[in-house]
Design an enzyme around this catalytic site. Structure first.
Site, PDB file in Angstrom:
ATOM      1  N   ASP A  58       0.805  -1.224   0.000  1.00 26.67           N
ATOM      2  CA  ASP A  58       0.000   0.000   0.000  1.00 26.67           C
ATOM      3  C   ASP A  58       0.835   1.269   0.000  1.00 26.67           C
ATOM      4  O   ASP A  58       0.424   2.284  -0.562  1.00 26.67           O
ATOM      5  CB  ASP A  58      -0.955   0.016   1.195  1.00 26.67           C
ATOM      6  CG  ASP A  58      -0.244   0.305   2.513  1.00 26.67           C
ATOM      7  OD1 ASP A  58       0.730  -0.424   2.833  1.00 26.67           O
ATOM      8  OD2 ASP A  58      -0.649   1.245   3.208  1.00 26.67           O
ATOM      9  N   ASP A 113       5.767   0.268   3.165  1.00 27.22           N
ATOM     10  CA  ASP A 113       6.050  -0.951   3.920  1.00 27.22           C
ATOM     11  C   ASP A 113       5.800  -2.173   3.033  1.00 27.22           C
ATOM     12  O   ASP A 113       5.634  -2.041   1.820  1.00 27.22           O
ATOM     13  CB  ASP A 113       5.211  -0.997   5.199  1.00 27.22           C
ATOM     14  CG  ASP A 113       3.718  -0.753   4.913  1.00 27.22           C
ATOM     15  OD1 ASP A 113       3.295  -0.937   3.759  1.00 27.22           O
ATOM     16  OD2 ASP A 113       2.987  -0.379   5.853  1.00 27.22           O
ATOM     17  N   TYR A 125      -5.877   1.274   8.930  1.00 23.50           N
ATOM     18  CA  TYR A 125      -7.060   1.318   8.066  1.00 23.50           C
ATOM     19  C   TYR A 125      -8.327   0.850   8.777  1.00 23.50           C
ATOM     20  O   TYR A 125      -9.092   0.041   8.265  1.00 23.50           O
ATOM     21  CB  TYR A 125      -6.809   0.510   6.788  1.00 23.50           C
ATOM     22  CG  TYR A 125      -5.661   1.053   5.966  1.00 23.50           C
ATOM     23  CD1 TYR A 125      -5.767   2.286   5.319  1.00 23.50           C
ATOM     24  CD2 TYR A 125      -4.469   0.345   5.855  1.00 23.50           C
ATOM     25  CE1 TYR A 125      -4.712   2.793   4.578  1.00 23.50           C
ATOM     26  CE2 TYR A 125      -3.401   0.855   5.118  1.00 23.50           C
ATOM     27  CZ  TYR A 125      -3.529   2.079   4.484  1.00 23.50           C
ATOM     28  OH  TYR A 125      -2.487   2.583   3.760  1.00 23.50           O
ATOM     29  N   GLU A 146       5.999   9.712   2.916  1.00 24.08           N
ATOM     30  CA  GLU A 146       5.638   8.365   2.456  1.00 24.08           C
ATOM     31  C   GLU A 146       4.614   8.446   1.321  1.00 24.08           C
ATOM     32  O   GLU A 146       3.610   9.147   1.430  1.00 24.08           O
ATOM     33  CB  GLU A 146       5.060   7.539   3.602  1.00 24.08           C
ATOM     34  CG  GLU A 146       4.825   6.085   3.234  1.00 24.08           C
ATOM     35  CD  GLU A 146       4.471   5.226   4.431  1.00 24.08           C
ATOM     36  OE1 GLU A 146       4.553   3.990   4.319  1.00 24.08           O
ATOM     37  OE2 GLU A 146       4.109   5.789   5.490  1.00 24.08           O
TER      38      GLU A 146
END
Length: 520
Positions: free
Chosen positions: A93, A96, A242, A481
């Site tokens: 995603d 990571d 999430y 990120e």
């Protein structure tokens, strides 16, 4: 001295790979430079191509022969084996090495919506094939994850354990823990979002020459919607990552809207119409909150005579007034440089989704002939709305006070130290030995001030703070990120900006645009 020699060798080797692949131009090899974007519009075609290329750097599984992100290798080839299912493929995603099915499905939905809504613009840029490949890579995983009518695997990997390591996905040795939703442990948000993704992917891919695959997409979408609707329960499997805060009704509406668009079956339109009472005005469109997206799809059906536009226009107008500067109803502020700013944590995910919504709604308003949006202090025409949306794309691509493109590899100044494991550790094609879990946190890779050895072309990072400042700090995941759903929304927004630029060439600049946006 040895470590410095290794760094130099790695950097030189990676630069040669990128130049050879045609993914880095001579003006883009420094990850710095002393200037941002020149006056005028950026090269939207180049930005669109790179935004789509980003997804190849996020791939999990066995990579295809035509892989263009050459610094990546095969990874996670045994995912699902502990339960005798094939969960290879899909996307990591963000920075990571975990596969989260809920935001991955939203990513596929957004990419598919972009392909459907802006097909001609994407095709004109020569990127329709690449966009369809990005959609299919994610959709393939969702199909594999739906192993029975009442089972959907929603995550591969333990986020907490994964975040204790800084290693390439190719070296990954953390547990590939499996998470799933079932009739006894439901997660209607995740199931309904997967249903939306596969229905949208069907719309995007049905003309791609693979009728059998398209049929599988639609059949699985129907099955997932029934699962989400018949076994209702809120999704908690991914928490603390999430978690859903908006509940599951928005995903059910979103999925029913996409299924109606794909099938034209009245039962899905009836579901959408009969459950809109729970849909209130919102000022956010995100991986968690889909109300505005469902309303937008419903409003688009007005153009085909299937819905009453007025029923949805009030809520969509409220969304527009919440984000348009000087509306008198602003709930989302802009930075001094003109960027929509929702919160100081991965803000560009909200900027890009809002920009996509603005772009599509301007089309709906223009096509329907219903005029503009009246807010308490101003009225905005469709052209003004789309022009403001284009200004957000321009900001992301470098037309901002910091003079930096927040897309890696675009323009002469862009983030060089993004928070991304695969990008910050030398490519397995260059450094073939294993880099262990804790070694990545050593002075060589994570804490160094050196730029990442692998330029993750197209990655859009979390973005600047509320004062347009950006530190380019690898340790600052909130700002440095990238994430798949940022790029997915940007693809459509960028394609829309291409169309807006062409329209301005033909019709001239939009009136009063300068009063809405920054002069940068």
């Amino acid at each position: 001295m040895a470590s410095m020699a290794l760094k130099v060798w790695v950097a030189a080797t990676m630069a040669q790979m990128l130049f050879a692949a045609g993914l880095l131009g001579a003006e883009e090899d420094g990850r710095g430079g002393d200037g941002g974007l020149e006056l005028g519009s950026p090269d939207y075609g180049d930005a669109l191509a790179k935004a789509i290329l980003f997804f190849e750097g996020q791939r999990s599984g066995r990579l295809p022969a035509n892989q263009r992100a050459m610094w990546r290798g095969d990874s996670a080839l045994t995912d699902g084996r502990e339960e005798n299912v094939n969960l290879t493929g899909g996307y990591y995603d963000a920075g990571d090495n975990v596969k989260f099915g809920y935001p991955m499905a939203f990513t596929v939905t957004l990419l598919s919506w972009s392909a459907v809504e802006y097909r001609d613009a994407v095709a004109a840029a020569g990127q329709l094939g690449n966009l369809r490949a990005a959609i299919r890579w994610g959709a393939d995983f969702l199909l594999r994850a739906h192993t029975s009518p009442t089972t959907l695997y929603t995550q591969v990997g333990d986020g907490n354990v994964d975040h204790q390591c800084w290693e390439r996905p190719e070296d990954m040795d953390t547990p590939r823990t499996l998470y799933k939703i079932t009739r006894d442990s439901p997660g209607s948000e995740a199931a309904a979002e997967a249903a939306a993704a596969l229905a949208a992917a069907y719309m995007a891919l049905k003309g791609d020459g693979d009728a059998a695959f398209a049929s599988r997409l639609l059949a699985a979408s129907r099955s997932l919607f029934d699962f989400a609707n018949n076994f209702r329960g809120s999704f908690q499997s991914s928490c603390p990552f999430y978690c859903s805060y908006s509940g599951f009704q928005d995903e059910l509406l979103w999925a029913s809207a996409w299924l109606y668009r794909a099938t034209r079956e009245a039962k899905y339109l009836d579901f959408l119409s009969n459950n809109q009472g729970s849909s209130n005005p919102v000022n956010e469109f995100s991986w968690d909150n889909k109300y505005a997206g469902a309303q937008m799809l419903a409003a688009q059906e007005y153009l085909g005579g299937k819905t009453d536009l007025a029923r949805y226009k009030a809520n969509l107008d409220s969304f527009i007034c919440a984000v348009m500067p000087n509306s008198g109803n602003v709930q989302i502020r802009t930075t001094p440089g003109g960027l929509l700013f929702t919160r100081d944590s991965v803000n560009l995910q909200y900027t890009t989704t809002a920009t996509l919504m603005l772009s599509i709604y301007s089309k709906v308003l223009k096509s329907s002939g219903t005029g503009g949006v009246r807010c308490s202090a101003a009225t905005f025409s469709p052209d003004q709305i789309s022009s403001f949306a284009a200004s957000q794309v321009d900001y992301i691509l470098g037309k901002n006070p910091f003079g930096m493109s927040y897309m890696v590899g675009f323009s002469t100044k862009f983030p060089g130290r993004i928070h991304h494991r695969g990008s910050s550790v030398p490519s397995i094609r260059v450094l073939s030995r294993k880099v262990t879990c804790k070694e990545g946190f050593s002075s060589w890779w994570f804490p160094t001030n050196d730029p990442n050895p692998n330029i993750h072309v197209g990655a859009i990072v979390g973005g600047p703070d509320g004062n347009d400042q950006f530190s380019d700090n690898r340790g600052d995941s909130s700002h440095s990120e990238p994430a798949t759903y940022i790029n997915a929304a940007f693809v459509g927004a960028c394609a829309a900006a291409m169309g807006q630029k062409q329209a301005m060439k033909l019709e001239g600049p939009v009136d009063n645009l300068a009063s809405m946006v920054s002069s940068y």
